[in-house]
Design a protein around this motif. Structure first.
Motif, short mmCIF file in Angstrom:
data_model
loop_
_atom_site.label_atom_id
_atom_site.label_comp_id
_atom_site.label_asym_id
_atom_site.label_seq_id
_atom_site.Cartn_x
_atom_site.Cartn_y
_atom_site.Cartn_z
N UNK A 1 -14.58 -44.07 12.98
CA UNK A 1 -15.82 -43.74 13.55
C UNK A 1 -16.90 -43.40 12.55
N UNK A 2 -16.82 -43.09 11.52
CA UNK A 2 -17.60 -42.75 10.12
C UNK A 2 -17.85 -44.22 9.74
N UNK A 3 -17.18 -45.21 9.83
CA UNK A 3 -17.34 -46.38 9.28
C UNK A 3 -17.76 -47.69 10.05
N UNK A 4 -17.90 -47.24 11.47
CA UNK A 4 -18.45 -48.32 12.17
C UNK A 4 -19.83 -48.78 12.29
N UNK B 1 -0.20 -35.13 14.31
CA UNK B 1 -1.55 -35.07 14.97
C UNK B 1 -2.69 -35.02 14.26
N UNK B 2 -2.62 -34.47 13.06
CA UNK B 2 -3.82 -34.36 12.42
C UNK B 2 -3.99 -35.89 11.82
N UNK B 3 -3.00 -36.49 11.17
CA UNK B 3 -3.51 -37.86 10.74
C UNK B 3 -4.01 -38.68 11.79
N UNK B 4 -3.48 -38.46 13.10
CA UNK B 4 -4.27 -39.40 14.00
C UNK B 4 -5.63 -39.07 14.13
N UNK B 5 -5.99 -37.76 14.17
CA UNK B 5 -7.30 -37.14 14.47
C UNK B 5 -8.21 -37.56 13.28
N UNK B 6 -7.45 -37.64 11.85
CA UNK B 6 -8.26 -38.01 10.74
C UNK B 6 -8.47 -39.64 11.10
N UNK B 7 -7.51 -40.26 11.08
CA UNK B 7 -7.93 -41.82 11.31
C UNK B 7 -8.91 -42.16 12.47
#
Length: 85
Positions: free
Chosen positions: A82-85, A71-77
């Motif tokens: 979003x940060x690089x769009x 779950x943490x990895x999914x949230x991080x991804x």
């Protein structure tokens, strides 16, 4: 193994005076303890918390950790994209 020596043997006796010295000499400095899985012990966590030190322990990958981190990895991804769009 019968003759195995663990990396955390005598860790508290070694680390406690170092942390005490750092706390006294550099009271406004953030202390970070970094260790491998041999240091993943409650003794280290308690010692770090006693001196207000942060710690990072690298654990060996295993199925339980993979399951807990999905779950943490999914949230991080999602955040990373979003940060690089």
């Amino acid at each position: 193994m019968e003759n195995s020596v663990y990396t955390s043997n005598n860790m508290k006796e070694f680390l406690a005076p170092v942390l005490k010295w750092l706390e006294e000499k550099y009271p406004n400095t953030m202390i970070l303890i970094r260790g491998d899985s041999g240091f993943a012990t409650p003794e280290l966590y308690e010692l770090a918390e006693k001196y207000g030190a942060h710690y990072v322990i690298r654990l060996k990958a295993n199925q339980a950790l993979k399951r807990y981190s999905e779950d943490i990895m999914e949230d991080f991804q999602k955040l990373y994209v979003l940060g690089y769009e």
